[in-house]
Write a protein that holds these residues in place. Structure first.
Motif, short mmCIF file in Angstrom:
data_model
loop_
_atom_site.label_atom_id
_atom_site.label_comp_id
_atom_site.label_asym_id
_atom_site.label_seq_id
_atom_site.Cartn_x
_atom_site.Cartn_y
_atom_site.Cartn_z
N UNK A 449 0.82 -1.20 0.00
CA UNK A 449 0.00 0.00 0.00
C UNK A 449 0.86 1.26 0.00
N UNK A 450 0.28 2.31 -0.58
CA UNK A 450 1.00 3.58 -0.68
C UNK A 450 1.39 4.14 0.69
N UNK A 477 10.32 2.26 -9.53
CA UNK A 477 9.83 0.88 -9.56
C UNK A 477 8.41 0.81 -8.99
N UNK A 478 8.17 1.56 -7.92
CA UNK A 478 6.84 1.53 -7.31
C UNK A 478 5.79 2.13 -8.25
N UNK A 479 6.13 3.24 -8.93
CA UNK A 479 5.18 3.86 -9.87
C UNK A 479 4.89 2.93 -11.04
N UNK A 485 -2.15 4.71 -9.28
CA UNK A 485 -2.02 5.77 -8.29
C UNK A 485 -2.60 7.08 -8.83
N UNK A 486 -3.19 7.84 -7.96
CA UNK A 486 -3.75 9.13 -8.35
C UNK A 486 -2.63 10.16 -8.52
N UNK A 487 -2.97 11.29 -9.17
CA UNK A 487 -1.98 12.35 -9.35
C UNK A 487 -1.50 12.89 -8.01
#
Length: 644
Positions: A449-450, A477-479, A485-487
């Motif tokens: 989770x973020x 890597x996470x992106x 994911x939101x902006x």
């Protein structure tokens, strides 16, 4: 050959022994019965367990106060027949009483470290003191025990046999005396006393009576061929050096309760914490087979289990060992602490044990390696591949210690002091690099989770990262693994890195990375352009200084001057070309950014007008005015503002 003089102590194969009695064997066994071959009819039968001893009253009551009492009570109540006694509570059982009976008859027996403890307890139980004959069994066994305590190997064997008669041995302080003797020798300087500690010739060790009485264990490091020993003391003139771990294996054969008491005794004796920790590591590896398994997902899911010892016993042993580990930092390698932590999770050790291990790992997290901190997630509700929460707690322990240390001795840390290559990395910087590498390893997990990723990355302060390449790699890597994911989340995650600390290679990659928000890309380009301009300025400054420092009267050769000028001009052209390219890219990014902003603004105006028209339509139908000619001759309606 037995000695005629009872009570003389011999050293046989470095093992102490004492010969008692002088008569030849006068007993023989028939099944579960012992009989005396003196020719006289037995008048007392003593039963111990399944074994019966057919003996005579006088030799027994002349040596034992308890037997005198029991035989007297039995004779007064009997009709003259042989009396019958049961001694089911005798320490050492039938085996010990066999030696007691032979001692009472004066038959030759041998005291060794393997039987002296049970005989000492049996003699005390039977009240075989000096009131019932000089040189009685209590005095003889007590004197021999003092000889045993002077020998390392014999003391260990005697301590092991205490398990068989533990309550009586505790009452007579035999256990504590053995432990104190061992602790004193373990804490002593081996170069000063040269204790013989273990032999390189003994390949296997058995427990109790199965061990041969002549086996002696002396240290291979301290022992030389032809060396002389006396009562366990090495008498060579130049003993070889003995390592600090010479006693680890010898004491590892003790049961956990006795081993625990020995560790506490050597700690009280002033032994180094590193040596105590080393002994505990040796003991743990020997009796916790689960630790020797590779903690990988392949064998964790293989379904194989360790039956001996049981996992419950291993877990209990692990908890005891963790409690015994000294609290000092660095006494045990971080890798082994993390192995203990993994094993504690597999064996479902107590929460207090796991918290203790996490705290110890956090105390020296700067010494950990990436492959060691990747602890598999073994929880009931497994979300991520690795236990992120565990590493977060370990990191929090480390940061709390660092903050407390910084508060105790505040100082200003310059960023140049943290740069790799100019100064040794501080522990905080090493942990920052470890965290970045850990984040890059766990980032591909789609279940991460973020908030967890953000909290773990933000736990390390920015000044602890000389370069932001590591955290940038983890973020990228996470992106890539979390395209949904939101902006706003992308903006937040990119705030974790400092664009000014990106290397040229990382800046070039980031400038072309479509996964990054546009604002971040523009910021990266700006700082790279600024860095290049600063480099150019400093280069020109150095060049001017070099030119001015040259001797004006010394004219350099024309060819050399032309070559230097040509190289300098080439370098300047390359730098200028790179700056122009960056300016063009930056300008292009700005134009695209302005177009996006303008497009967004146009769409906002369009939707606002459309909403305004839909809201004003009913009112327009109700307030339509008659068309009236204007001054220019055209006709307009009353709501002429709709066209604006």
């Amino acid at each position: 050959m037995f000695l005629e003089n009872p009570g003389e102590v011999l050293q046989t194969h470095n093992m102490a022994s004492m010969k008692l009695g002088s008569k030849s064997e006068a007993f023989h066994r028939q099944g579960q019965s012992w009989h005396c071959t003196s020719g006289l009819q037995s008048d007392v039968t003593i039963e111990i367990g399944e074994m019966a001893f057919h003996l005579h009253k006088f030799p027994l009551l002349s040596r034992s106060g308890l037997l005198e009492k029991l035989i007297g009570e039995s004779t007064t109540s009997a009709d003259g027949s042989a009396c019958f006694l049961q001694l089911s509570q005798l320490p050492g059982g039938a085996k010990a009483f066999e030696l007691v009976a032979k001692f009472c008859y004066g038959v030759k027996i041998e005291l060794t470290s393997m039987n002296v403890v049970s005989l000492r307890c049996a003699a005390d139980y039977l009240q075989m003191n000096e009131e019932y004959g000089e040189g009685n069994l209590i005095a003889q066994t007590e004197a021999f025990l003092n000889e045993v305590f002077g020998n390392w190997t014999d003391t260990i064997k005697a301590l092991e046999t205490c398990e068989e008669v533990l309550p009586h041995a505790e009452e007579l302080h035999i256990v504590s005396r053995c432990i104190n003797s061992l602790a004193m020798k373990a804490c002593a300087d081996p170069m000063l006393f040269s204790w013989p500690v273990s032999t390189g010739n003994e390949t296997a060790r058995t427990s109790g009576a199965a061990r041969t009485s002549g086996a002696a264990r002396t240290s291979g490091a301290a022992r030389t061929s032809g060396a002389a020993f006396w009562n366990g003391i090495y008498t060579a003139t130049k003993p070889q050096q003995v390592s600090d771990d010479w006693w680890y294996e010898d004491v590892s054969f003790l049961s956990l309760p006795l081993y625990k008491r020995l560790i506490q005794a050597v700690e009280a004796g002033g032994m180094k914490a590193e040596n105590i920790a080393g002994a505990l590591v040796f003991y743990a590896k020997k009796y916790i087979p689960q630790m020797n398994r590779q903690s990988s997902f392949k064998n964790l899911n293989s379904g194989t289990t360790i039956s001996i010892p049981s996992e419950a016993d291993q877990g209990a042993l692990l908890e005891e060992i963790v409690e015994l580990i000294p609290n000092q930092k660095g006494v045990i390698h971080t890798r082994f602490l993390l192995r203990l932590l993994r094993t504690a999770m597999v064996l479902q050790a107590s929460q207090a044990c796991r918290d203790n291990l996490e705290r110890r790992v956090g105390l020296q997290l700067d010494q950990a390696a990436l492959e060691d901190i990747l602890v598999p997630n073994l929880g009931y509700s497994v979300e991520t591949l690795y236990d992120i929460d565990c590493f977060q707690r370990i990191l929090d322990h480390f940061m709390s210690i660092e903050q407390a240390s910084a508060a105790a001795s505040p100082c200003i840390v310059e960023e140049s002091q943290l740069m790799e290559g100019t100064h040794s990395l501080t522990s905080l910087t090493m942990v920052a690099n470890l965290v970045d590498a850990y984040l890059a390893d766990v980032a591909p997990d789609i279940n991460l989770k973020f908030p967890k990723f953000q909290a773990l990355a933000a736990a390390v302060p920015d000044y602890a990262r000389p370069l932001s390449d590591g955290i940038y790699r983890a973020i990228d890597i996470y992106l890539k693994a979390h395209p949904w994911l939101t902006d706003s989340e992308r903006e937040q995650i990119c705030r974790l890195m400092n664009c000014q600390k990106l290397s040229l290679e990382a800046s070039t990659h980031a400038a072309q990375n479509e996964r990054l928000p546009l604002r971040v890309i523009v910021q990266v380009l700006f700082f790279e352009q600024l860095r290049l301009r600063t480099s150019i300025s400093s280069w020109f400054f150095v060049s001017d200084n070099l030119d001015s420092s040259q001797n004006p009267n010394q004219v350099p050769p024309a060819s050399k001057n032309a070559s230097c000028s040509h190289e300098r001009a080439s370098d300047v052209d390359d730098v200028r070309e790179r700056v122009c390219e960056l300016e063009k890219e930056c300008q292009s990014m700005r134009e695209e950014f302005q177009k996006l902003v303008k497009t967004k603004r146009i769409w906002n105006i369009f939707w606002r007008r459309k909403s305004h028209q839909s809201n004003s339509k009913p009112q327009k139908q109700c307030n339509v005015k008659a068309k009236q000619p204007c001054a220019d001759g055209h006709q307009h309606c009353g709501n002429a503002e709709l066209g604006h």
